[in-house]
Design an enzyme around this catalytic site. Structure first.
Site, mmCIF file in Angstrom:
data_model
loop_
_atom_site.group_PDB
_atom_site.id
_atom_site.type_symbol
_atom_site.label_atom_id
_atom_site.label_comp_id
_atom_site.label_asym_id
_atom_site.label_seq_id
_atom_site.Cartn_x
_atom_site.Cartn_y
_atom_site.Cartn_z
ATOM 1 N N HIS A 151 1.445 4.230 -2.912
ATOM 2 C CA HIS A 151 1.390 5.697 -2.785
ATOM 3 C C HIS A 151 2.608 6.318 -3.471
ATOM 4 C CE1 HIS A 151 -2.124 6.379 -0.399
ATOM 5 N NE2 HIS A 151 -1.685 5.827 0.709
ATOM 6 N N HIS A 193 0.831 -1.207 0.000
ATOM 7 C CA HIS A 193 0.000 0.000 0.000
ATOM 8 C C HIS A 193 0.870 1.264 0.000
ATOM 9 C CE1 HIS A 193 -3.675 2.298 1.406
ATOM 10 N NE2 HIS A 193 -2.734 3.088 1.899
ATOM 11 N N GLU A 194 1.864 1.311 0.880
ATOM 12 C CA GLU A 194 2.713 2.509 0.960
ATOM 13 C C GLU A 194 3.563 2.661 -0.304
ATOM 14 O OE1 GLU A 194 1.768 4.417 3.101
ATOM 15 O OE2 GLU A 194 0.871 3.067 4.580
ATOM 16 N N HIS A 235 -6.001 6.791 -2.393
ATOM 17 C CA HIS A 235 -6.995 5.896 -1.785
ATOM 18 C C HIS A 235 -8.287 5.863 -2.605
ATOM 19 C CE1 HIS A 235 -4.861 7.066 2.161
ATOM 20 N NE2 HIS A 235 -4.456 5.859 1.808
HETATM 21 ZN ZN LIG Z 1 -2.698 5.115 2.322
#
Ligand SMILES: [Zn+2]
Length: 380
Positions: A225, A221-222, A231
């Site tokens: 980004h 997830h990071e 999101h």
């Molecule tokens: Zn996030």
């Protein structure tokens, strides 16, 4: 991304220190702090001039929970409500031209572009060619191993490529510019990990907490980004797909759902399987959450009231986005753009050998054959 479970019980206040009381990001009282919510709060909400609400923790500012903001981005958000000062003229997603490579986007049997995306508006200056990274010296061995495994996994299932520059110069020895790179950094027993969105220039951290040991999807997830993704729940059209449980959300919780309404790239419908999605439920510490009044009630649900699960791997549609905007380069010391053997198309199928060579020629002024030299080691 916050940890999902409630069984770690360390309060963060001591680690983070007291919230700064200074007003404004530029000394002009541009922003107006709101009092922290209750004794368990580690965050201070700050309303920017543009009306966007961000969170402050110490000297750092966050948007949507775990998106770290650079000072440039914070200033731009404050003044214009957008992350980027050089705003590209956003006229809606162009499904025919790749905005990073400026080449036609064709995919699938019907020859149409099919990426699903909710990301920063991708350009050549906020995306990566290869994602240069370092392992910070503070990483424990288990975390370094976990990161290495995840980088390998992401490379195997998509086009993005990482380059391990640990121990190498951070400034180009010839031209003197700072290399853009991610430093994977260990923050210990906190309840959140975080990252900047997109390539920042110079060093940018991905901060990883202990909980990623049993929630490795948080590392993916990071990383997502850092390569440009936002999101799902911050999509401007999300109210078509989900209901916020506003009676349960505290102001800090509501701030997680701040819509991103400019400089985004969005195609396709809401992806409930995305690694960039959040669970309907948030964690708490001893049953107390800074986000919700009742941790047993959801923050948000699908339109039919059913719950949303946390993504744990790149979804099919996440891969579609990555494969649209990244090309799998092999690390070389010269300027030739050599492609890995497996190149994914936007629809997830793999290019034929001839298609791969055609793309390689397109990237190298018509020359499909790399010089027989110059590959450099790149081990995770
Ligand atoms: Zn996030």
């Amino acid at each position: 991304m916050k940890k999902l479970s409630i069984y770690l019980s360390v309060i963060l206040l001591t680690a983070l220190g007291a919230c700064s009381k200074k007003n404004g990001i530029d000394g002009k009282n541009a922003i107006h702090p709101i009092d922290p919510i209750g004794p368990a709060s580690k965050d201070q909400l700050v309303t920017l001039k543009s009306g966007i609400v961000v969170e402050q923790k110490g000297n750092n500012y966050y948007w949507g929970g775990d998106i770290l903001l650079s000072s440039t981005q914070l200033k731009a958000l404050d003044e214009s409500g957008t992350l980027f000062t050089k705003r590209p003229d956003y006229i809606g997603p162009d499904t025919t031209i790749n905005p990073v490579f400026n080449i036609p986007m064709k995919s699938g049997s019907n020859n149409e572009a099919v990426p699903r995306a909710f990301s920063q508006y991708p350009t050549a200056y906020n995306m990566w060619a290869m994602v240069r990274f370092t392992y910070d010296a503070n990483l424990p061995a288990w975390l370094k191993n976990e990161i290495a495994g995840i980088l390998t996994q992401i490379q195997n299932e998509s086009n993005v490529r990482f380059y391990n520059a640990t121990g190498q110069p951070t400034v180009d020895p010839t031209y003197g510019f700072a290399y853009p790179y991610i430093d994977f950094y260990y923050v210990g027993n906190l309840d959140a990990s975080d990252s900047y969105v997109g390539r920042q220039g110079g060093m940018q951290k991905i901060n990883l907490a202990d909980f990623v040991q049993y929630q490795p999807g948080a590392i993916i997830h990071e990383i997502c980004h850092a390569i440009g993704m936002f999101h799902e729940a911050q999509r401007p059209d999300r109210d078509t797909y989900v209901n916020l449980n506003t009676s349960n959300l505290k102001p800090n919780g509501l701030a997680q759902f701040s819509k991103i309404t400019s400089n985004y790239y969005m195609l396709g419908t809401y992806d409930f399987n995305s690694i960039m999605g959040y669970s309907s439920f948030t964690s708490g510490i001893n049953g107390v959450s800074t986000f919700v009044n009742d941790v047993n009630q959801p923050m948000y649900t699908k339109k039919d009231g059913s719950y949303i699960n946390q993504g744990y791997d790149l979804s099919t549609l996440d891969k579609s986005w990555v494969n649209t905007f990244y090309i799998p380069y092999i690390a070389r010391s010269d300027v030739y753009a050599e492609l890995a053997n497996t190149v994914y198309k936007q629809d997830g199928t793999v290019m034929t050998a001839q298609e791969r060579l055609n793309l390689q020629a397109q990237l190298n002024n018509g020359n499909s054959t790399p010089p027989n030299c110059c590959r450099i080691p790149n081990n995770f």
